[in-house]
Scaffold this active site. Structure first.
Site, short mmCIF file in Angstrom:
data_model
loop_
_atom_site.label_atom_id
_atom_site.label_comp_id
_atom_site.label_asym_id
_atom_site.label_seq_id
_atom_site.Cartn_x
_atom_site.Cartn_y
_atom_site.Cartn_z
N ARG A 69 34.35 37.17 43.19
CA ARG A 69 35.50 37.68 42.45
C ARG A 69 35.25 39.12 42.04
O ARG A 69 34.19 39.44 41.49
CB ARG A 69 35.74 36.81 41.22
CG ARG A 69 37.07 37.02 40.54
CD ARG A 69 37.33 35.91 39.53
NE ARG A 69 37.45 34.60 40.18
CZ ARG A 69 37.34 33.45 39.53
NH1 ARG A 69 37.09 33.43 38.24
NH2 ARG A 69 37.47 32.30 40.18
N ARG A 108 30.16 37.39 33.19
CA ARG A 108 31.22 37.81 34.11
C ARG A 108 30.56 38.57 35.26
O ARG A 108 30.18 39.74 35.11
CB ARG A 108 32.24 38.69 33.38
CG ARG A 108 33.57 38.82 34.10
CD ARG A 108 34.53 39.67 33.29
NE ARG A 108 34.84 39.08 32.01
CZ ARG A 108 35.78 38.16 31.80
NH1 ARG A 108 36.51 37.72 32.81
NH2 ARG A 108 36.01 37.67 30.60
N GLU A 141 34.81 29.88 27.62
CA GLU A 141 35.25 29.03 28.72
C GLU A 141 34.18 28.84 29.79
O GLU A 141 33.59 29.80 30.28
CB GLU A 141 36.50 29.63 29.38
CG GLU A 141 37.05 28.77 30.52
CD GLU A 141 38.16 29.46 31.29
OE1 GLU A 141 38.41 29.03 32.44
OE2 GLU A 141 38.75 30.41 30.77
N SER A 173 37.89 24.78 33.67
CA SER A 173 39.34 24.86 33.60
C SER A 173 39.94 23.74 34.44
O SER A 173 39.66 23.63 35.63
CB SER A 173 39.80 26.23 34.13
OG SER A 173 41.20 26.31 34.16
N ARG A 227 27.16 31.16 34.83
CA ARG A 227 27.72 31.13 33.47
C ARG A 227 27.20 29.94 32.67
O ARG A 227 26.91 30.07 31.47
CB ARG A 227 29.25 31.13 33.51
CG ARG A 227 29.85 31.22 32.10
CD ARG A 227 31.36 31.29 32.10
NE ARG A 227 31.85 32.57 32.59
CZ ARG A 227 33.12 32.95 32.48
NH1 ARG A 227 34.01 32.14 31.91
NH2 ARG A 227 33.50 34.12 32.96
#
Length: 428
Positions: A258, A273, A347, A350, A388
């Site tokens: 990403r 991130r 987070e 999801s 993460r």
């Protein structure tokens, strides 16, 4: 993608979804493009029918009438030649707008602008109170010799990293733990392609709005996936599934990529991130039934919570508001793990229901018992994403001496190692 018939019948519902999801779409422009397209199709069909009729009439016509019919045939052909590119342009405009139409949020989804408007459902576990000054994951990973920051950033740029030694083993351990939990719960494990064609990105709803987040391999007209959801859904593109096959439940293990194009200067410290990560993703196809989809949704959520329970990480579950659920989702829950270094729940998972949004775009249908065709529903949820997940894992289980006690569930995947200890010397 919604059925255009629904959009025509319920434009106010679609306008509300656009507004509440904070998207940019002119529904009136879409409806106008739809009218133009239909009117052009109707006129073109009339002209083609007349052309065919003239082709039959001209050979049979009397000499006096033939010249008139030939002249009319030339006019009709000219009209068709003018209308065909007009229809192509009308279809192009219509299809581009349709790709931006959002799914309608479920009634339980709160209306809101951002994550501050998400509604907490429950907390599980209690954030730890330390009797020493805890380190964040960056300091822990350096002292434990789990990561190399500087080398990768010299040759790969910002947000790059290399997990090394026990850091690499730790990522393999958490992903294998998640895979084993999902396999025991009946999901089929898949290691899919990570390079896909544009159509797969459009079909799953990641294009056109998310194009700037994807890495492109321009020479081959391919894109690197940001989640194996893209590949798992696309496994059945252009297929008609038999109802008896559903539900289909997949767990995809893949590297993911990403660009984080909209996150310049945000979360630059550490592993929260990054551009490349490893993820175990759950994807489900089920019959187009809201009650069945809801059951699948909460089962996916329970699977993710089982992983966090095994990792002994405190977390909370929220239902995302309309401004946070994106183009395709009709419902989304976020699972946020407690991260002592950030002093916040953040987070890590999801869980989304998308209705027939992806299957319409990907041309995936299901033949129901009576023989009729419909579009199955899709759902997805993260099982675990690394690095993460290493943030709360390391920070929550650290000790005063700088060591980290591993959760019991991970020990067998770490070759019996129970405690990560600081290295006396480590060159990053």
């Amino acid at each position: 993608m919604l059925d255009i018939a629904f959009i025509r019948q319920s434009p106010e519902v679609v306008r509300a979804a656009v507004k509440n999801k904070r998207l940019d779409l002119d529904v009136d422009l879409l409806l106008a493009a739809d009218r133009t397209r239909r009117e052009t199709v109707s006129l073109l069909d009339t002209k083609r029918a007349r052309k065919n009729a003239l082709s039959s009439l001209i050979p049979k016509a009397a000499a006096d009438d033939r010249a008139k019919l030939v002249a009319e045939a030339k006019e009709v052909r000219a009209d068709i030649e003018r209308l065909e590119p007009s229809l192509a342009e009308a279809n192009k405009t219509f299809e581009a707008l349709m790709l931006r139409v959002p799914s309608i949020p479920r009634p339980e989804v709160p209306i809101g602008k951002g994550e501050e408007d998400n509604v907490e459902i429950r907390k599980v576990g209690t954030p730890r109170t330390f009797d020493f000054e805890p380190k964040d994951h960056v300091d822990l990973m350096v002292s434990l010799g789990l990561v190399d920051w500087d080398g990768p950033r010299r040759f790969a740029g910002g947000r790059s990293y290399a997990l090394i030694r026990q850091g690499a083993l730790l990522e393999l351990a958490v992903t294998r733990l998640a895979v084993d939990i999902l396999a025991s719960r009946g999901l089929d494990i898949v290691i899919p392609p990570v390079m896909v064609k544009e159509r797969a990105m459009i079909g799953t709803g990641f294009f056109p709005l998310g194009r700037e987040e994807a890495y492109a391999i321009t020479a081959d007209e391919l894109f690197l996936i940001g989640t194996s959801e893209v590949a798992l859904v696309s496994l059945h593109a252009d297929e008609t599934l038999d109802a008896a096959r559903l539900p289909i439940r997949y767990a995809g293990l893949s590297p993911c990529f990403r660009r984080e194009a909209g996150a310049h200067g945000k979360d630059t410290r550490g592993l929260y991130r990054v551009h490349q990560f490893t993820k175990v993703e759950q994807v489900v196809f089920c019959l187009p039934d809201e009650e069945l989809a809801e059951k699948e949704h909460y089962q996916l959520l329970a699977n993710a919570e089982a992983v966090l329970a095994a990792l002994e990480i405190p977390y909370r579950v929220t239902i995302a508001c309309t401004g946070e659920i994106g183009l395709g989702q009709t419902r989304k829950h976020e699972v946020e793990s407690w991260m002592p270094g950030r002093k916040a729940y953040s987070e890590t998972h999801s869980c989304s229901t998308l209705g027939d949004f992806q299957t319409r775009r990907s041309n995936i249908r299901v033949r129901l018992e009576g023989g009729s065709l419909s579009y199955p529903y899709t759902l997805n949820n993260t099982a675990v994403a690394s690095p993460r997940i290493l943030i709360p894992l390391l920070e929550n289980h650290q000790n005063a001496d700088g060591s980290v006690t591993l959760p019991k569930a991970l020990v067998k995947y770490m070759n019996g190692l129970e405690v990560l200890r600081p290295r006396s010397s480590f060159a990053v």
